[in-house]
Design an enzyme around this catalytic site. Structure first.
Site, PDB file in Angstrom:
ATOM      1  CB  ALA A 125      -2.179   2.255   0.695  1.00  0.00           C
ATOM      2  CB  ALA A 126      -0.098  -1.418  -3.571  1.00  0.00           C
ATOM      3  CB  ALA A 127       0.635  -4.753   0.705  1.00  0.00           C
ATOM      4  N   PRO A 128      -2.211  -6.243   0.067  1.00  0.00           N
ATOM      5  CG  PRO A 128      -3.581  -8.140   0.251  1.00  0.00           C
ATOM      6  CD  PRO A 128      -3.491  -6.691   0.651  1.00  0.00           C
ATOM      7  CB  SER A 130      -7.056  -7.153  -3.859  1.00  0.00           C
ATOM      8  OG  SER A 130      -6.703  -7.380  -2.557  1.00  0.00           O
ATOM      9  CE  LYS A 131      -9.656  -2.058  -3.128  1.00  0.00           C
ATOM     10  NZ  LYS A 131      -9.150  -2.808  -1.949  1.00  0.00           N
ATOM     11  CG  ASP A 197      -7.960   0.283  -0.940  1.00  0.00           C
ATOM     12  OD1 ASP A 197      -9.111   0.607  -0.609  1.00  0.00           O
ATOM     13  OD2 ASP A 197      -7.506  -0.867  -0.766  1.00  0.00           O
ATOM     14  CB  CYS A 250     -12.701  -1.912   3.795  1.00  0.00           C
ATOM     15  SG  CYS A 250     -11.266  -2.106   4.846  1.00  0.00           S
TER      16      CYS A 250
HETATM   17  C1  LIG Z   1      -6.483  -1.130   3.026  1.00  0.00           C
HETATM   18  S1  LIG Z   1      -4.875  -1.757   2.918  1.00  0.00           S
HETATM   19  C2  LIG Z   1      -4.609  -1.774   1.182  1.00  0.00           C
HETATM   20  C3  LIG Z   1      -5.237  -2.919   0.491  1.00  0.00           C
HETATM   21  C4  LIG Z   1      -4.809  -3.008  -0.972  1.00  0.00           C
HETATM   22  N1  LIG Z   1      -5.092  -1.775  -1.679  1.00  0.00           N
HETATM   23  C5  LIG Z   1      -5.500  -4.167  -1.681  1.00  0.00           C
HETATM   24  O1  LIG Z   1      -6.583  -3.955  -2.249  1.00  0.00           O
HETATM   25  O2  LIG Z   1      -4.952  -5.273  -1.678  1.00  0.00           O
HETATM   26  C6  LIG Z   1      -3.908  -0.390   3.372  1.00  0.00           C
HETATM   27  C7  LIG Z   1      -2.419  -0.592   3.257  1.00  0.00           C
HETATM   28  O3  LIG Z   1      -1.788   0.659   3.522  1.00  0.00           O
HETATM   29  C8  LIG Z   1      -0.555   0.402   4.156  1.00  0.00           C
HETATM   30  N2  LIG Z   1      -0.153   1.690   4.766  1.00  0.00           N
HETATM   31  C9  LIG Z   1      -0.339   2.134   6.043  1.00  0.00           C
HETATM   32  N3  LIG Z   1       0.135   3.378   6.175  1.00  0.00           N
HETATM   33  C10 LIG Z   1       0.618   3.752   4.967  1.00  0.00           C
HETATM   34  C11 LIG Z   1       1.253   4.904   4.456  1.00  0.00           C
HETATM   35  N4  LIG Z   1       1.466   5.976   5.242  1.00  0.00           N
HETATM   36  N5  LIG Z   1       1.648   4.921   3.167  1.00  0.00           N
HETATM   37  C12 LIG Z   1       1.421   3.859   2.356  1.00  0.00           C
HETATM   38  N6  LIG Z   1       0.823   2.723   2.782  1.00  0.00           N
HETATM   39  C13 LIG Z   1       0.445   2.677   4.056  1.00  0.00           C
HETATM   40  C14 LIG Z   1      -0.859  -0.735   5.092  1.00  0.00           C
HETATM   41  O4  LIG Z   1       0.326  -1.416   5.447  1.00  0.00           O
HETATM   42  C15 LIG Z   1      -1.808  -1.574   4.250  1.00  0.00           C
HETATM   43  O5  LIG Z   1      -1.097  -2.548   3.539  1.00  0.00           O
END
Ligand SMILES: C[S@@+](CC[C@H](N)C(=O)[O-])C[C@H]1O[C@@H](n2cnc3c(N)ncnc32)[C@H](O)[C@@H]1O
Length: 325
Positions: A125-128, A130-131, A197, A250
Site C-alpha cells: 500500500a505504497a502511495a504517496p 515515502s516508504k 503499511d 500510524c
Molecule cells: C498508510 S497509507 C500508505 C502510506 C505509504 N506506505 C507511504 O509511506 O507513503 C495506505 C494506503 O493504502 C491505500 N489502500 C487502501 N486500501 C487498499 C487496498 N485494499 N490495497 C492496497 N492499498 C490500499 C490507500 O489508498 C493509501 O494510499
C-alpha cells in the site's frame, strides 16, 4: 505562522478514553495530550540515490539549521529553523529530488524491513511513496521493487515521487493489495520481503491532521481492521518461506494492530521477531476490552508521540516459517 488546531481540545471523548486506557498512568496521558497539542518537528530523509548526506547537509545549512538525530542513519535530518508554510516542499533541493519530506516515526518500518540490493520486495500500500523511495535508497536502486496502490489519484502521486527521486528499480501497479497478492501466488512469484503499511484510522497523525480526533469512530476502526486482516493474510501467502513481513500502521488502536498480528500468529506459520530501533518503543498490548491476544504480540513496537516527540506508529516484524495452502 498559522494557528495550530488543538487535536485534544476538539477530540471525541471516546478517542481520549481509549488512549488513556492504553497508557501507563495519568502523567503519561497528560504528556500524550501536551505533546499532541504542539507542532510536529520538520524532518526530511536524504535521497541517497541522487545526493550524499554530506553534500545535502552542506547545501541545506546555507539556509537552515540541520540536525542529524541518529549517527547510524545520517540520511535522517531535522530542520531546527522556523519554516514558512510550504517552505520545505518549495525548496529547489526538494524539487530536484534530493530529499523526501517524511516524519521520523514513519521512517521506522523500512528500517525494520532492512531492504537489500539483491532482494525482491513488495510495498503493498505504497502511495504517496515515502516508504517506497526509502526502500529504493536502501536497495541502492537495484533488485526488484513492486509498488502497489489501489487509489488512481494516489498512484499518480506515487509515480511522480518515484520519478522525482530517480527510482528506477520499481514497478508501479494499481490493484487492491489482496488481489495483487493472489495473482502473484497464482504466478508462483513469491517475494523475499513485503511491507504492509496498511490504510488505518490515523490516530498517530493527529499533530499534522488534528481533525482525526473529531472524526473518530469505532465503526471505522472495525471496518479498517477487516481490510487490514485480508491484506496481512494475503501478503503472508505471497512471501517466500523464511521471507519477512513488516506490518505497520500510524494508529494506536489495538483492533488494527495487535489483533491482526495475533490472528496471524494463531492461524498461520509465522514467527514474530524482536524489533530494534533508534527510537524509544513500547511493547505490544496483550489485552484490550474483552480480547486477549497471543502473548508474542509483546514483541511488536508501539511508538507514542510523547516518547520521542514524533507521530505515533505501530510495527510488527514477522517471519514466514512454512508454506500456506
Ligand atoms: C498508510 S497509507 C500508505 C502510506 C505509504 N506506505 C507511504 O509511506 O507513503 C495506505 C494506503 O493504502 C491505500 N489502500 C487502501 N486500501 C487498499 C487496498 N485494499 N490495497 C492496497 N492499498 C490500499 C490507500 O489508498 C493509501 O494510499
Amino acid at each position: 505562522m498559522s494557528k495550530l488546531i488543538n487535536p485534544i481540545e476538539k477530540a471525541n471523548p471516546l478517542f481520549l478514553e481509549r488512549i488513556r486506557s492504553q497508557l501507563n498512568d495519568e502523567k503519561d496521558y497528560i504528556e500524550f495530550c501536551r505533546i499532541s497539542s504542539t507542532r510536529i518537528v520538520s524532518s526530511i530523509r536524504c535521497n541517497t540515490i541522487k545526493i550524499s548526506t554530506d553534500e545535502l547537509k552542506k547545501r541545506l545549512e546555507k539556509k537552515w539549521e540541520i540536525k542529524q538525530p541518529f549517527k547510524k542513519y545520517p540520511e535522517v535530518m531535522i530542520i531546527e529553523s522556523e519554516l514558512l508554510p510550504g517552505e520545505l516542499g518549495k525548496a529547489i533541493e526538494h524539487i530536484l529530488g534530493y530529499y523526501y519530506i517524511q516524519e521520523i516515526a514513519s521512517m521506522m518500518p523500512v528500517l525494520v524491513l532492512n531492504p537489500k540490493s539483491n532482494e525482491s520486495i513488495l510495498d503493498l500500500a505504497a502511495a504517496p511513496g515515502s516508504k517506497t523511495t526509502q526502500i529504493a535508497c536502501m536497495m541502492n536502486n537495484q533488485g526488484v521493487l513492486i509498488a502497489n496502490e489501489v487509489s488512481l489519484g494516489r498512484v499518480s502521486i506515487l509515480s511522480t515521487n518515484l520519478q522525482r527521486c530517480a527510482v528506477t528499480n520499481s514497478l508501479v501497479i494499481r490493484q487492491t493489495g489482496e488481489s495483487l497478492c493472489k495473482k502473484l501466488v497464482d504466478l508462483d512469484f513469491k517475494l523475499d520481503k513485503i511491507l504492509a503499511d496498511v490504510p488505518c484510522s490515523g490516530e498517530g497523525t493527529i499533530r499534522s491532521s488534528p481533525k482525526t480526533t473529531q472524526m473518530f469512530s469505532e465503526n471505522l476502526i472495525n471496518n479498517l481492521a477487516n481490510t487490514q486482516k485480508y491484506l496481512a493474510i494475503n501478503a503472508l501467502k505471497a512471501l517466500k518461506v523464511n521471507g519477512t513481513l513488516v506490518y505497520s500502521t500510524c494508529t494506536h488502536a489495538p483492533e488494527e494492530n495487535e489483533a491482526i498480528i495475533s490472528h496471524l500468529l494463531e492461524n498461520y506459520p509465522v514467527e514474530i521477531q524482536e524489533i530494534s530501533l533508534p527510537l524509544k518503543t513500547r511493547p505490544g498490548i496483550t489485552k484490550w476490552k474483552n480480547e486477549v491476544y497471543n502473548k508474542d504480540v509483546k514483541k511488536c513496537a508501539r511508538i507514542y508521540p510523547q516518547d520521542n516527540n514524533t507521530e505515533g506508529f505501530f510495527i510488527a516484524y514477522l517471519k514466514k516459517t512454512g508454506e500456506i495452502e
